[in-house]
Scaffold this motif. Structure first.
Motif, PDB file in Angstrom:
ATOM      1  N   LEU A  18       1.282   9.147  -5.968  1.00 17.21           N
ATOM      2  CA  LEU A  18       1.207  10.554  -5.572  1.00 17.21           C
ATOM      3  C   LEU A  18       2.209  11.379  -6.367  1.00 17.21           C
ATOM      4  N   PRO A  19       1.794  12.479  -6.925  1.00 19.44           N
ATOM      5  CA  PRO A  19       2.751  13.362  -7.592  1.00 19.44           C
ATOM      6  C   PRO A  19       3.758  13.915  -6.585  1.00 19.44           C
ATOM      7  N   ASP A  20       4.916  14.297  -7.088  1.00 17.97           N
ATOM      8  CA  ASP A  20       5.985  14.770  -6.213  1.00 17.97           C
ATOM      9  C   ASP A  20       5.581  15.987  -5.389  1.00 17.97           C
ATOM     10  N   PHE A  21       4.816  16.905  -5.946  1.00 20.06           N
ATOM     11  CA  PHE A  21       4.471  18.115  -5.203  1.00 20.06           C
ATOM     12  C   PHE A  21       3.509  17.821  -4.051  1.00 20.06           C
ATOM     13  N   LEU A  22       2.792  16.682  -4.101  1.00 17.72           N
ATOM     14  CA  LEU A  22       1.879  16.343  -3.007  1.00 17.72           C
ATOM     15  C   LEU A  22       2.592  15.698  -1.820  1.00 17.72           C
ATOM     16  N   HIS A  23       3.800  15.187  -2.033  1.00 16.59           N
ATOM     17  CA  HIS A  23       4.532  14.551  -0.944  1.00 16.59           C
ATOM     18  C   HIS A  23       4.879  15.548   0.158  1.00 16.59           C
ATOM     19  N   LYS A  24       4.996  16.799  -0.172  1.00 22.54           N
ATOM     20  CA  LYS A  24       5.417  17.806   0.797  1.00 22.54           C
ATOM     21  C   LYS A  24       4.236  18.594   1.370  1.00 22.54           C
ATOM     22  N   GLN A  25       3.032  18.299   0.940  1.00 25.18           N
ATOM     23  CA  GLN A  25       1.876  19.045   1.403  1.00 25.18           C
ATOM     24  C   GLN A  25       1.207  18.346   2.574  1.00 25.18           C
ATOM     25  N   MET A  26       0.363  19.081   3.255  1.00 21.78           N
ATOM     26  CA  MET A  26      -0.340  18.549   4.409  1.00 21.78           C
ATOM     27  C   MET A  26      -1.500  17.637   4.012  1.00 21.78           C
ATOM     28  N   LEU A  27      -1.913  17.636   2.757  1.00 17.31           N
ATOM     29  CA  LEU A  27      -3.045  16.825   2.319  1.00 17.31           C
ATOM     30  C   LEU A  27      -2.668  15.383   1.999  1.00 17.31           C
ATOM     31  N   THR A  28      -1.412  15.042   2.108  1.00 20.45           N
ATOM     32  CA  THR A  28      -0.974  13.687   1.785  1.00 20.45           C
ATOM     33  C   THR A  28      -1.739  12.624   2.570  1.00 20.45           C
TER      34      THR A  28
ATOM     35  N   PHE B 286       0.829  -1.200   0.000  1.00 19.92           N
ATOM     36  CA  PHE B 286       0.000   0.000   0.000  1.00 19.92           C
ATOM     37  C   PHE B 286       0.866   1.253   0.000  1.00 19.92           C
ATOM     38  N   THR B 287       1.884   1.288   0.848  1.00 18.89           N
ATOM     39  CA  THR B 287       2.770   2.455   0.903  1.00 18.89           C
ATOM     40  C   THR B 287       3.508   2.632  -0.413  1.00 18.89           C
ATOM     41  N   TRP B 288       3.987   1.548  -0.990  1.00 19.50           N
ATOM     42  CA  TRP B 288       4.719   1.640  -2.250  1.00 19.50           C
ATOM     43  C   TRP B 288       3.807   2.158  -3.362  1.00 19.50           C
ATOM     44  N   VAL B 289       2.587   1.636  -3.439  1.00 14.41           N
ATOM     45  CA  VAL B 289       1.666   2.064  -4.495  1.00 14.41           C
ATOM     46  C   VAL B 289       1.272   3.523  -4.313  1.00 14.41           C
ATOM     47  N   THR B 290       0.931   3.919  -3.082  1.00 18.24           N
ATOM     48  CA  THR B 290       0.516   5.309  -2.879  1.00 18.24           C
ATOM     49  C   THR B 290       1.680   6.270  -3.079  1.00 18.24           C
ATOM     50  N   ASP B 291       2.882   5.893  -2.705  1.00 18.59           N
ATOM     51  CA  ASP B 291       4.046   6.743  -2.983  1.00 18.59           C
ATOM     52  C   ASP B 291       4.276   6.875  -4.483  1.00 18.59           C
ATOM     53  N   PHE B 292       4.064   5.790  -5.188  1.00 18.82           N
ATOM     54  CA  PHE B 292       4.258   5.788  -6.632  1.00 18.82           C
ATOM     55  C   PHE B 292       3.204   6.645  -7.330  1.00 18.82           C
TER      56      PHE B 292
ATOM     57  N   LEU C 242      -4.780  12.683   3.558  1.00 18.52           N
ATOM     58  CA  LEU C 242      -6.100  12.584   2.951  1.00 18.52           C
ATOM     59  C   LEU C 242      -6.050  11.737   1.685  1.00 18.52           C
ATOM     60  N   TYR C 243      -5.027  11.939   0.863  1.00 19.63           N
ATOM     61  CA  TYR C 243      -4.892  11.144  -0.351  1.00 19.63           C
ATOM     62  C   TYR C 243      -4.639   9.676  -0.022  1.00 19.63           C
ATOM     63  N   ARG C 244      -3.891   9.431   1.032  1.00 27.67           N
ATOM     64  CA  ARG C 244      -3.637   8.039   1.440  1.00 27.67           C
ATOM     65  C   ARG C 244      -4.919   7.383   1.947  1.00 27.67           C
ATOM     66  N   ILE C 245      -5.759   8.132   2.649  1.00 28.15           N
ATOM     67  CA  ILE C 245      -7.028   7.580   3.125  1.00 28.15           C
ATOM     68  C   ILE C 245      -7.932   7.260   1.936  1.00 28.15           C
ATOM     69  N   ILE C 246      -7.982   8.157   0.966  1.00 28.63           N
ATOM     70  CA  ILE C 246      -8.772   7.905  -0.242  1.00 28.63           C
ATOM     71  C   ILE C 246      -8.236   6.668  -0.969  1.00 28.63           C
ATOM     72  N   ALA C 247      -6.911   6.559  -1.062  1.00 32.34           N
ATOM     73  CA  ALA C 247      -6.306   5.398  -1.712  1.00 32.34           C
ATOM     74  C   ALA C 247      -6.621   4.120  -0.947  1.00 32.34           C
ATOM     75  N   LEU C 248      -6.642   4.203   0.385  1.00 39.22           N
ATOM     76  CA  LEU C 248      -6.970   3.034   1.191  1.00 39.22           C
ATOM     77  C   LEU C 248      -8.412   2.591   0.946  1.00 39.22           C
ATOM     78  N   VAL C 249      -9.323   3.543   0.886  1.00 39.45           N
ATOM     79  CA  VAL C 249     -10.731   3.215   0.623  1.00 39.45           C
ATOM     80  C   VAL C 249     -10.868   2.582  -0.759  1.00 39.45           C
ATOM     81  N   LEU C 250     -10.195   3.142  -1.753  1.00 36.36           N
ATOM     82  CA  LEU C 250     -10.245   2.567  -3.097  1.00 36.36           C
ATOM     83  C   LEU C 250      -9.623   1.174  -3.130  1.00 36.36           C
TER      84      LEU C 250
END
Length: 94
Positions: free
Chosen positions: A41-51, A33-39, A53-61
Motif C-alpha cells: 500500500l502506498p503511504d497516502f493510502l494508509h491514512k484513508q478510509m479505503l484501506t 498478509f498484513t506485512w505484504v499489504t502494508d508493504f 477495501l484494498y486489503r479485501i482486494i489483496a485478500l481475494v488476490l
C-alpha cells in the motif's frame, strides 16, 4: 474420579494437537498478509478510509494466487513430491 481425570487429560492433549497447528498457521498467514499489504500500500493510502477495501482486494488476490499455486502443485510437482515422500516413508524402519 481418577479415570475421568485421565480421559480429560487425553482429550485436552488431543485437542492441543489440532488447535495449536491450526492457530499457528492462521497467525503466520495473518502476519504475512498484513506485512505484504502494508508493504504494497502506498503511504497516502494508509491514512484513508479505503484501506480496508484494498486489503479485501489483496485478500481475494492472495486466495486466488494460493489456489493457483496449489493446483499447479497438485497437477505437476505435487505428484512427484508425493511419490518421493511415500517412498521415503516406506523405507523408514519401524
Amino acid at each position: 474420579m481418577n479415570e475421568t481425570w485421565k480421559n480429560l487429560q487425553k482429550s485436552f492433549f488431543a485437542g492441543l494437537l489440532v488447535v495449536v497447528p491450526v492457530a499457528a498457521s492462521v497467525l503466520i498467514l495473518l502476519g504475512i498478509f498484513t506485512w505484504v499489504t502494508d508493504f504494497m500500500l502506498p503511504d497516502f493510502l494508509h491514512k484513508q478510509m479505503l484501506t480496508p477495501l484494498y486489503r479485501i482486494i489483496a485478500l481475494v488476490l492472495f486466495v486466488a494466487f494460493t489456489i493457483l499455486v496449489g493446483r499447479v502443485t497438485r497437477l505437476v510437482a505435487g505428484k512427484r513430491m508425493v511419490s518421493a515422500t511415500e517412498s521415503l516413508i516406506t523405507h523408514v524402519p519401524c
